[in-house]
Design a protein around this motif. Structure first.
Motif, short mmCIF file in Angstrom:
data_model
loop_
_atom_site.label_atom_id
_atom_site.label_comp_id
_atom_site.label_asym_id
_atom_site.label_seq_id
_atom_site.Cartn_x
_atom_site.Cartn_y
_atom_site.Cartn_z
N GLY A 62 -18.29 -28.53 -42.05
CA GLY A 62 -17.53 -29.33 -43.00
C GLY A 62 -18.30 -29.92 -44.15
N ARG A 63 -19.34 -30.69 -43.88
CA ARG A 63 -20.02 -31.45 -44.93
C ARG A 63 -20.55 -30.55 -46.05
N ARG A 66 -17.59 -29.02 -48.01
CA ARG A 66 -16.92 -29.99 -48.87
C ARG A 66 -17.76 -30.40 -50.07
N GLN A 67 -19.07 -30.52 -49.89
CA GLN A 67 -19.96 -30.92 -50.98
C GLN A 67 -20.20 -29.80 -51.98
N ILE A 71 -12.62 -26.97 -52.12
CA ILE A 71 -11.83 -26.59 -50.95
C ILE A 71 -10.34 -26.41 -51.26
N LYS A 100 -17.97 -26.15 -56.50
CA LYS A 100 -17.33 -27.43 -56.80
C LYS A 100 -17.83 -28.04 -58.10
#
Length: 142
Positions: A62-63, A66-67, A71, A100
């Motif tokens: 996850g981390r 997400r960073q 997403i 991102k």
């Protein structure tokens, strides 16, 4: 471990990884698993090796996703090839996503080498094109 056991473990792990099934990922990892990041990815960072199943699952489950990636856009992890011999597995994979920080397409190849023991993944080493990743993510490459 025999090759068939290692392959079954790796297939279970990748099924969990691609669906972010953190509980199953934890079940596949030795509590003291080590994850060695590519040397150039570790330069300038405080971490070059992660230790412990919980830390690895938090990052990969996850981390980091997400960073690093948008997403709200499709993310695809494709296992291109898995070679297993005894307690060692080598997995070639392709990751496609949207960065991102930059909004740029990300399409990178990875090779992971896994050492397994007692039915669990005990050691993992990641290899990838970190210059490409840095350029796509907008990271400082100086």
């Amino acid at each position: 471990m025999q090759s068939a056991e290692t392959r079954a473990l790796m297939e279970r792990y990748y099924a969990a990884l691609t669906t972010a099934d953190r509980d199953t990922m934890l079940e596949c990892l030795d509590p003291e698993v080590t994850w060695v990041l590519p040397e150039t990815a570790a330069q300038g960072n405080a971490v070059d090796t992660m230790t412990g199943a919980k830390e690895v699952v938090e990052a990969l489950g996850g981390r980091v996703v997400r960073q690093t990636f948008d997403i709200s856009q499709p993310i695809n992890l494709e296992v291109r090839r898995m070679i297993v011999e005894g307690s060692t597995a080598v997995v070639q994979q392709r990751l496609t996503a949207t960065a991102k920080a930059t909004g740029r397409d990300y399409d990178n190849q990875y090779c992971w080498v896994y050492d397994c023991r007692d039915g669990l993944i005990a050691h993992m080493e990641e290899y990838t094109d970190t210059l490409y990743a840095a350029q796509r993510m907008g990271w400082d490459t100086a």
